[in-house]
Write a protein that holds these residues in place. Structure first.
Motif, PDB file in Angstrom:
ATOM      1  N   PRO A  90       0.815  -1.224   0.000  1.00 46.77           N
ATOM      2  CA  PRO A  90       0.000   0.000   0.000  1.00 46.77           C
ATOM      3  C   PRO A  90       0.843   1.267   0.000  1.00 46.77           C
ATOM      4  CG  PRO A  90       0.006  -0.981   2.181  1.00 46.77           C
ATOM      5  CD  PRO A  90       0.743  -1.940   1.285  1.00 46.77           C
ATOM      6  N   VAL A  91       0.381   2.255  -0.750  1.00 43.20           N
ATOM      7  CA  VAL A  91       0.927   3.602  -0.686  1.00 43.20           C
ATOM      8  C   VAL A  91       0.031   4.377   0.271  1.00 43.20           C
ATOM      9  CG1 VAL A  91       1.485   5.703  -1.977  1.00 43.20           C
ATOM     10  CG2 VAL A  91       1.697   3.455  -3.074  1.00 43.20           C
ATOM     11  N   ASP A  92       0.632   5.000   1.290  1.00 44.13           N
ATOM     12  CA  ASP A  92      -0.169   5.756   2.262  1.00 44.13           C
ATOM     13  C   ASP A  92      -1.318   4.883   2.780  1.00 44.13           C
ATOM     14  OD1 ASP A  92      -1.168   7.819   3.800  1.00 44.13           O
ATOM     15  OD2 ASP A  92      -2.257   8.756   2.146  1.00 44.13           O
ATOM     16  N   PRO A  93      -1.012   3.768   3.472  1.00 41.02           N
ATOM     17  CA  PRO A  93      -2.077   2.831   3.863  1.00 41.02           C
ATOM     18  C   PRO A  93      -3.071   3.431   4.829  1.00 41.02           C
ATOM     19  CG  PRO A  93      -0.017   2.313   4.987  1.00 41.02           C
ATOM     20  CD  PRO A  93       0.303   3.359   3.975  1.00 41.02           C
ATOM     21  N   LEU A  94      -4.309   2.974   4.716  1.00 38.41           N
ATOM     22  CA  LEU A  94      -5.347   3.380   5.652  1.00 38.41           C
ATOM     23  C   LEU A  94      -5.106   2.702   7.000  1.00 38.41           C
ATOM     24  CD1 LEU A  94      -8.454   3.056   3.322  1.00 38.41           C
ATOM     25  CD2 LEU A  94      -7.462   5.176   4.167  1.00 38.41           C
ATOM     26  N   PRO A  95      -5.552   3.307   8.098  1.00 34.37           N
ATOM     27  CA  PRO A  95      -5.377   2.674   9.408  1.00 34.37           C
ATOM     28  C   PRO A  95      -6.009   1.284   9.423  1.00 34.37           C
ATOM     29  CG  PRO A  95      -6.079   4.952   9.666  1.00 34.37           C
ATOM     30  CD  PRO A  95      -6.184   4.630   8.197  1.00 34.37           C
ATOM     31  N   GLY A  96      -5.269   0.311   9.930  1.00 31.63           N
ATOM     32  CA  GLY A  96      -5.806  -1.035  10.050  1.00 31.63           C
ATOM     33  C   GLY A  96      -5.594  -1.909   8.838  1.00 31.63           C
ATOM     34  N   THR A  97      -5.081  -1.362   7.743  1.00 27.40           N
ATOM     35  CA  THR A  97      -4.861  -2.191   6.552  1.00 27.40           C
ATOM     36  C   THR A  97      -3.583  -2.995   6.713  1.00 27.40           C
ATOM     37  OG1 THR A  97      -3.682  -0.408   5.442  1.00 27.40           O
ATOM     38  CG2 THR A  97      -6.043  -0.594   5.023  1.00 27.40           C
ATOM     39  N   GLU A  98      -3.511  -4.121   6.006  1.00 26.85           N
ATOM     40  CA  GLU A  98      -2.330  -4.965   6.075  1.00 26.85           C
ATOM     41  C   GLU A  98      -1.159  -4.290   5.362  1.00 26.85           C
ATOM     42  OE1 GLU A  98      -2.037  -7.744   7.754  1.00 26.85           O
ATOM     43  OE2 GLU A  98      -4.115  -7.660   8.446  1.00 26.85           O
ATOM     44  N   GLU A  99       0.023  -4.666   5.748  1.00 28.27           N
ATOM     45  CA  GLU A  99       1.224  -4.087   5.151  1.00 28.27           C
ATOM     46  C   GLU A  99       1.336  -4.431   3.675  1.00 28.27           C
ATOM     47  OE1 GLU A  99       4.727  -1.955   4.754  1.00 28.27           O
ATOM     48  OE2 GLU A  99       3.204  -1.965   6.322  1.00 28.27           O
ATOM     49  N   ALA A 100       1.003  -5.667   3.320  1.00 29.08           N
ATOM     50  CA  ALA A 100       1.111  -6.095   1.929  1.00 29.08           C
ATOM     51  C   ALA A 100       0.193  -7.287   1.708  1.00 29.08           C
ATOM     52  CB  ALA A 100       2.553  -6.468   1.587  1.00 29.08           C
ATOM     53  N   VAL A 101      -0.192  -7.505   0.447  1.00 28.26           N
ATOM     54  CA  VAL A 101      -0.998  -8.666   0.079  1.00 28.26           C
ATOM     55  C   VAL A 101      -0.317  -9.363  -1.089  1.00 28.26           C
ATOM     56  CG1 VAL A 101      -3.155  -7.609   0.852  1.00 28.26           C
ATOM     57  CG2 VAL A 101      -2.456  -7.359  -1.536  1.00 28.26           C
ATOM     58  N   SER A 102      -0.728 -10.588  -1.352  1.00 30.17           N
ATOM     59  CA  SER A 102      -0.126 -11.360  -2.432  1.00 30.17           C
ATOM     60  C   SER A 102      -0.398 -10.717  -3.788  1.00 30.17           C
ATOM     61  CB  SER A 102      -0.671 -12.786  -2.419  1.00 30.17           C
ATOM     62  OG  SER A 102      -0.275 -13.488  -3.579  1.00 30.17           O
ATOM     63  N   ALA A 103       0.601 -10.748  -4.661  1.00 28.48           N
ATOM     64  CA  ALA A 103       0.422 -10.247  -6.027  1.00 28.48           C
ATOM     65  C   ALA A 103      -0.169 -11.310  -6.943  1.00 28.48           C
ATOM     66  CB  ALA A 103       1.754  -9.766  -6.587  1.00 28.48           C
ATOM     67  N   GLN A 104      -0.489 -12.490  -6.411  1.00 30.14           N
ATOM     68  CA  GLN A 104      -1.045 -13.558  -7.229  1.00 30.14           C
ATOM     69  C   GLN A 104      -2.370 -14.085  -6.703  1.00 30.14           C
ATOM     70  OE1 GLN A 104       1.972 -16.509  -8.585  1.00 30.14           O
ATOM     71  NE2 GLN A 104       3.440 -15.308  -7.417  1.00 30.14           N
ATOM     72  N   ASP A 105      -2.552 -14.098  -5.381  1.00 31.64           N
ATOM     73  CA  ASP A 105      -3.756 -14.657  -4.783  1.00 31.64           C
ATOM     74  C   ASP A 105      -4.619 -13.564  -4.173  1.00 31.64           C
ATOM     75  OD1 ASP A 105      -2.814 -17.286  -5.363  1.00 31.64           O
ATOM     76  OD2 ASP A 105      -1.506 -17.148  -3.601  1.00 31.64           O
ATOM     77  N   GLY A 106      -5.849 -13.923  -3.827  1.00 35.32           N
ATOM     78  CA  GLY A 106      -6.771 -12.963  -3.262  1.00 35.32           C
ATOM     79  C   GLY A 106      -7.335 -12.055  -4.330  1.00 35.32           C
ATOM     80  N   PRO A 107      -8.349 -11.247  -3.983  1.00 35.11           N
ATOM     81  CA  PRO A 107      -8.990 -10.384  -4.989  1.00 35.11           C
ATOM     82  C   PRO A 107      -8.026  -9.416  -5.665  1.00 35.11           C
ATOM     83  CG  PRO A 107     -10.320 -10.509  -2.994  1.00 35.11           C
ATOM     84  CD  PRO A 107      -9.016 -11.169  -2.667  1.00 35.11           C
ATOM     85  N   ALA A 108      -7.162  -8.755  -4.874  1.00 34.73           N
ATOM     86  CA  ALA A 108      -6.220  -7.801  -5.476  1.00 34.73           C
ATOM     87  C   ALA A 108      -5.200  -8.525  -6.341  1.00 34.73           C
ATOM     88  CB  ALA A 108      -5.519  -6.993  -4.384  1.00 34.73           C
TER      89      ALA A 108
END
Length: 397
Positions: free
Chosen positions: A56-74
């Motif tokens: 995330p760039v400028d993450p919202l409070p409570g958001t995870e630091e990073a998510v998979s670039a292959q799995d999950g919706p994102a």
């Protein structure tokens, strides 16, 4: 919650983004999508250098630091380059749309919107917004480190910093072709590089493998790529580009260091390819169900000797062809037990991904290499460039 008609366009998005400070694009995106699409939460995720996570760039409070670039919706939105809609609470849905610039995949824009705005029309508007945002990010990176820093899961070495700044991107898309490319070890790469440039008539593509490691390799590759670009921009033919780059590298390093380089120049109208094989990068072509190594005349690497002359070879590509160029760190890689990754492993990697986009093919080859080696901390640089050739529609000429 703002009430917005699902038929309302997003007027003046480009001008609003252009007028925002370079480091305030995410805040501006949140405001625009909140005002005009009823979005409650907006997050921009950028792919890290290894293409493993979205950060995330400028993450919202409570958001995870990073998510998979292959799995999950994102991750699915990034890999498939299509919107993914995820149902959420309170009559909302999270829309994940890819952020790309002319085929160069940057990341994913995630926005939680009311269900009426998560239909095809609303998703289409958010996707168009994401495209405009991507172009502004590409421009803003000249003025701020914010977006570059967001891509890093750890610090780059100095050599890797130099190499990533030298690259044109990791993808390029035009009606005639689509390119995807990848480098590993992403955070410590030193001598491998790829470069391309297209005009109305031609595409020039190079893959360079500078000898050595660390900063020494990065300096060598920097001189090589700079010399090739200088010769290309002077309008010289491919053989003369190689010749002048060879002279520049030899003048700088006196034959003690040299760069193996594959140079290709495609005629966009006919598919005729002129090639100079100045060293060790190899080229493979998948045509239909057949994968073959394109045999080129091996000539001396750039800068090995003074005043080397180079000859061009010619072959052709057809619509539907896929070309994959790899550096020595790919085709010559060995496992800790000494097993060669080799041509057969490359063929298997290409055979398992015929329907994937070029960026995913490049990533798949590197993933196979990492699995073979047993670690992402490769001992040699590895560059993979995949090009899908579509050809030019005669009606467009």
């Amino acid at each position: 919650m703002n009430t917005v008609s699902t038929s309302e366009p997003l007027p003046s998005v480009e001008s609003a983004l252009r007028s925002a400070p370079s480091d305030a694009l995410v805040a501006t995106a949140r405001r625009l999508l909140g005002d005009r699409a009823g979005a409650r939460e907006v997050t921009l995720l950028l792919a890290d250098y290894a293409l493993r996570t979205l950060r995330p760039v400028d993450p919202l409070p409570g958001t995870e630091e990073a998510v998979s670039a292959q799995d999950g919706p994102a991750g699915r939105a990034f890999t498939g380059q299509r919107p993914v809609v995820e149902p959420a609470a309170e009559g909302t849905a999270v829309v994940h749309v890819p952020v790309s610039v002319r085929g160069d995949r940057l990341g994913v824009l995630c926005a939680r919107v009311p269900l009426p705005d998560a239909g095809p029309a609303g998703v289409g508007r958010i996707a168009a917004f994401a495209t405009a945002l991507g172009h502004e990010i590409a421009a803003a990176e000249r003025d701020t480190d914010l977006y570059l820093l967001a891509r890093r899961s750890r610090r780059l070495t100095l050599a890797a910093e130099m190499q990533w700044q030298l690259l044109p991107g990791r993808g390029c898309e035009r009606p005639e072709f689509e390119i995807g490319a990848h480098l590993e070890p992403a955070y410590t790469v030193g001598g491998d590089n790829f470069d391309w440039s297209a005009d109305g008539d031609h595409l020039t593509l190079t893959v360079t493998d500078g000898m050595g490691r660390g900063v020494d390799a990065a300096l060598l590759t920097g001189v090589t790529v700079g010399a090739l670009r200088n010769a290309r921009r002077a309008g010289l033919c491919l053989a003369d580009q190689a010749r002048l780059a060879d002279q520049a590298v030899y003048a700088q390093f006196g034959g003690k260091a040299y760069a193996s380089t594959l140079l290709l120049r495609f005629d966009l109208a006919t598919g005729t390819v002129r090639a100079v094989d100045a060293g060790s990068p190899r080229l493979y072509r998948r045509r239909g169900d057949t994968v073959r190594h394109i045999e080129l005349e091996a000539q001396l690497p750039l800068g090995m000797f003074e005043e080397t002359a180079y000859d061009e070879q010619i072959f052709s590509v057809r619509p539907g062809d896929r070309l994959v160029a790899v550096s020595t760190g790919v085709h010559g890689a060995r496992s800790p037990e000494g097993g060669l990754f080799g041509e057969e492993a490359l063929r298997r990697a290409l055979d398992t991904a015929p329907a994937r986009a070029p960026q995913e093919v490049a990533r798949s080859v590197v993933a196979g290499l990492v699995a073979h080696f047993g670690s992402s901390d490769l001992t040699a640089d590895a560059a993979v460039v995949c090009l899908d050739w579509h050809g030019r529609d005669p009606a467009a000429s």
